[in-house]
Design a protein around this motif. Structure first.
Motif, PDB file in Angstrom:
ATOM      1  N   UNK A 344       0.806  -1.341  -0.107  1.00  0.00           N
ATOM      2  CA  UNK A 344       0.023   0.023  -0.066  1.00  0.00           C
ATOM      3  C   UNK A 344       0.922   1.182  -0.186  1.00  0.00           C
ATOM      4  N   UNK A 345       1.829   1.309   0.909  1.00  0.00           N
ATOM      5  CA  UNK A 345       2.862   2.501   0.967  1.00  0.00           C
ATOM      6  C   UNK A 345       3.350   2.513  -0.186  1.00  0.00           C
ATOM      7  N   UNK A 346       3.683   1.611  -1.188  1.00  0.00           N
ATOM      8  CA  UNK A 346       4.468   1.744  -2.296  1.00  0.00           C
ATOM      9  C   UNK A 346       3.509   2.349  -3.479  1.00  0.00           C
ATOM     10  N   UNK A 347       2.131   2.032  -3.447  1.00  0.00           N
ATOM     11  CA  UNK A 347       1.057   2.196  -4.602  1.00  0.00           C
ATOM     12  C   UNK A 347       0.587   3.568  -4.376  1.00  0.00           C
ATOM     13  N   UNK A 348       0.298   4.030  -3.144  1.00  0.00           N
ATOM     14  CA  UNK A 348      -0.470   5.179  -2.872  1.00  0.00           C
ATOM     15  C   UNK A 348      -0.014   6.393  -3.168  1.00  0.00           C
ATOM     16  N   UNK A 349      -0.588   7.527  -3.793  1.00  0.00           N
ATOM     17  CA  UNK A 349       0.034   8.853  -4.081  1.00  0.00           C
ATOM     18  C   UNK A 349       0.064   9.433  -2.726  1.00  0.00           C
ATOM     19  N   UNK A 350       1.385  10.194  -2.623  1.00  0.00           N
ATOM     20  CA  UNK A 350       1.444  10.856  -1.628  1.00  0.00           C
ATOM     21  C   UNK A 350       0.267  12.038  -0.875  1.00  0.00           C
ATOM     22  N   UNK A 351      -0.240  12.712  -1.825  1.00  0.00           N
ATOM     23  CA  UNK A 351      -1.355  13.499  -1.331  1.00  0.00           C
ATOM     24  C   UNK A 351      -2.419  12.835  -0.494  1.00  0.00           C
ATOM     25  N   UNK A 352      -2.601  11.621  -0.937  1.00  0.00           N
ATOM     26  CA  UNK A 352      -3.954  11.036  -0.395  1.00  0.00           C
ATOM     27  C   UNK A 352      -3.298   9.588   0.647  1.00  0.00           C
ATOM     28  N   UNK A 353      -2.026   9.597   1.223  1.00  0.00           N
ATOM     29  CA  UNK A 353      -1.508   8.740   1.806  1.00  0.00           C
ATOM     30  C   UNK A 353      -2.287   8.512   3.155  1.00  0.00           C
ATOM     31  N   UNK A 354      -2.456   9.876   3.912  1.00  0.00           N
ATOM     32  CA  UNK A 354      -3.192   9.713   5.135  1.00  0.00           C
ATOM     33  C   UNK A 354      -4.473   9.138   5.231  1.00  0.00           C
ATOM     34  N   UNK A 355      -5.191   9.332   4.012  1.00  0.00           N
ATOM     35  CA  UNK A 355      -6.427   9.059   4.038  1.00  0.00           C
ATOM     36  C   UNK A 355      -6.375   7.425   3.512  1.00  0.00           C
ATOM     37  N   UNK A 356      -5.722   6.967   2.887  1.00  0.00           N
ATOM     38  CA  UNK A 356      -5.563   5.466   2.455  1.00  0.00           C
ATOM     39  C   UNK A 356      -5.124   4.792   3.696  1.00  0.00           C
ATOM     40  N   UNK A 357      -4.047   5.245   4.345  1.00  0.00           N
ATOM     41  CA  UNK A 357      -3.495   4.394   5.666  1.00  0.00           C
ATOM     42  C   UNK A 357      -4.569   4.396   6.563  1.00  0.00           C
ATOM     43  N   UNK A 358      -5.281   5.429   6.608  1.00  0.00           N
ATOM     44  CA  UNK A 358      -6.348   5.696   7.786  1.00  0.00           C
ATOM     45  C   UNK A 358      -7.549   4.442   7.505  1.00  0.00           C
ATOM     46  N   UNK A 359      -7.575   4.251   6.292  1.00  0.00           N
ATOM     47  CA  UNK A 359      -8.384   2.747   5.890  1.00  0.00           C
ATOM     48  C   UNK A 359      -7.952   1.596   6.043  1.00  0.00           C
ATOM     49  N   UNK A 360      -6.612   1.533   5.881  1.00  0.00           N
ATOM     50  CA  UNK A 360      -5.664   0.437   6.136  1.00  0.00           C
ATOM     51  C   UNK A 360      -6.033   0.244   7.785  1.00  0.00           C
ATOM     52  N   UNK A 361      -5.803   1.185   8.483  1.00  0.00           N
ATOM     53  CA  UNK A 361      -5.928   1.103   9.873  1.00  0.00           C
ATOM     54  C   UNK A 361      -7.463   0.779  10.356  1.00  0.00           C
ATOM     55  N   UNK A 362      -8.280   1.327   9.548  1.00  0.00           N
ATOM     56  CA  UNK A 362      -9.645   1.078  10.014  1.00  0.00           C
ATOM     57  C   UNK A 362     -10.171  -0.605   9.653  1.00  0.00           C
ATOM     58  N   UNK A 363      -9.420  -0.911   8.645  1.00  0.00           N
ATOM     59  CA  UNK A 363      -9.479  -2.355   8.263  1.00  0.00           C
ATOM     60  C   UNK A 363      -8.802  -3.230   9.322  1.00  0.00           C
ATOM     61  N   UNK A 364      -7.868  -2.709   9.992  1.00  0.00           N
ATOM     62  CA  UNK A 364      -6.871  -3.618  10.517  1.00  0.00           C
ATOM     63  C   UNK A 364      -7.478  -3.421  12.142  1.00  0.00           C
TER      64      UNK A 364
END
Length: 443
Positions: A344-364
């Motif tokens: 995920x960290x490799x694929x995600x665009x930098x300006x959306x990193x926080x939001x995508x990683x928050x969804x990772x955290x939500x799933x986790x």
């Protein structure tokens, strides 16, 4: 951000992310704090089961501590993208220290009641919703070279699981000697280490992103981005399934330790420690990898491994066999989660990193409490052994949809890896990517 003599061989390829001063500070501070966190987790589980003899209430405590991540996680990602992440972490760590201190006082004065535990667990869960999303996005700021990011994430996992090994082992001894309160007090003090490490970092000046979009619009953008790109969506789904079906095993460990293996708090510490040893081995396995290419294939192996090990553990009545199986549980769990994080960290665009990683955290963190409540309720009816066996089987079967998407996801990931230089040539990239089983990216 500073890198200290980033030449190969200085610390060895397996530890190359430690070349960066900021990351070293984070690694040490977070490592100390996590030992305290695991001590508190073991102490709290043992305390609740000692006071109530209820598997359901064990699940309820886990539910109250993790459900806030499910509700608040996506909003936390917007905060992580809009505000200086170090300051957000200083606030969350300070509040976590206050929560642990309050809990320690209640336990040490023997005034603790189950509603105190449930309430304070919910408070910590709310704090963690913002902390986890921000911390996941913050890692990239501590490592200058993108090629070292996967190593940093793997070392994060090794740190987390070294703490999982050390913390429960210490907690088991302390609980038997002086009770649960001292473990929780040590956790409160341990937050000083991570707060100090954050204050000592030398970071680039924070540049606030000027946006006229409202929080809800930013959230919608992050959700649409995640949902519409199949590799990212698949990785988030894998994490959610493992958390829903697999993570509840930790809720039931006090029951296995006391009622099935006929042990005490030390037995619980040994079981958690064995999980930590396996997870640490998994993290070191990932740390020595030079590239994210091939992690998809690794995930297809470790997801079923995790599930089958849980299934076998559920029927073990011999401590040695249970400890051995916990090694495989820890290995399969952390390699799967860390591989998803790295991709995920490799694929995600930098300006959306926080939001995508928050969804990772939500799933986790968000799906685990739902799984804990469902499994603990079912365990009251059919018993913990059959419940955990079912969880293990579902984890193993969860790999099938991912495997069926392998070819399509590999093709979608390929252009991103070429652009980032992870796969430098198209022809060579297509050949190497044939080993890639899925999306990209632990934690």
């Amino acid at each position: 951000m500073e890198a200290v003599d980033n030449k190969p061989g200085k610390l060895g390829g397996m530890f190359r992310a430690l070349h960066y001063r900021n990351y070293r500070l984070f690694f040490v501070g977070q490592g100390i704090s996590l030992i305290g966190t695991w001590m508190q987790q073991i102490a709290l589980s043992w305390l609740v089961y000692r006071l109530t003899d209820s598997v359901f209430l064990l699940g309820a405590v886990t539910f109250s501590s993790q459900i806030p991540s499910f509700i608040l996680g996506p909003f936390a990602g917007v905060i992580a993208d809009r505000f200086e992440r170090r300051k957000v972490l200083l606030v969350t760590q300070g509040l976590s220290m206050l929560q642990a201190s309050t809990l320690a006082v209640l336990v040490l004065t023997e005034t603790i009641q189950i509603w105190h535990v449930l309430t304070l667990s919910a408070v910590l869960g709310t704090i963690n919703a913002f902390d986890m999303a921000t911390r996941q996005a913050f890692v990239v700021q501590m490592v200058d070279q993108r090629e070292d990011l996967s190593n940093a994430i793997a070392l994060n996992s090794s740190m987390f699981n070294m703490a999982r090994l050390v913390g429960p082992s210490i907690a088991g001894v302390l609980i038997a000697a002086v009770g649960e309160g001292m473990c929780i007090l040590i956790n409160a003090v341990s937050y000083i280490a991570v707060i100090s490490s954050l204050l000592l970092m030398r970071l680039k000046p924070f540049e606030r992103v000027v946006t006229d979009r409202k929080v809800w619009q930013s959230l919608q953008e992050g959700l649409a981005y995640t949902y519409n790109f199949a590799p990212i969506r698949a990785l988030i789904l894998i994490v959610a399934l493992i958390s829903l079906f697999g993570m509840p095993f930790s809720v039931m460990l006090p029951v296995f330790a006391r009622d099935i293996l006929h042990g005490d708090a030390n037995t619980l510490g040994f079981l958690m420690g064995a999980t930590g040893v396996g997870a640490l081995a998994g993290a070191m396995f990932l740390a020595q990898r030079k590239s994210v290419v091939g992690l998809g294939r690794v995930i297809l192996f470790t997801m079923p491994l995790f599930g089958v090990a849980l299934l076998a553990f559920s029927f073990s009545t011999v401590l040695f066999v249970s400890l051995l199986l916990m090694l495989f549980v820890g290995f399969g769990m952390i390699v799967t989660m860390a591989s998803c994080n790295t991709l995920l960290q490799t694929l995600v665009e930098d300006d959306k990193r926080g939001r995508v990683m928050s969804l990772y955290a939500t799933a986790f963190m968000g799906m685990a409490p739902i799984g804990s409540m469902l499994s603990s309720s079912l365990a009251e009816i059919i018993g913990v052994s059959y419940t955990l066996a079912g969880c293990g089987l579902l984890c193993a079967l969860s790999a099938i949809p991912f495997a069926l998407q392998r070819t399509r996801l590999r093709r979608m990931v390929q252009p991103i890896y070429e652009r980032l230089g992870i796969v430098p040539e198209i022809a060579r990239g297509l050949q190497v990517a044939s080993n890639l089983t899925a999306p990209s990216q632990e934690k």
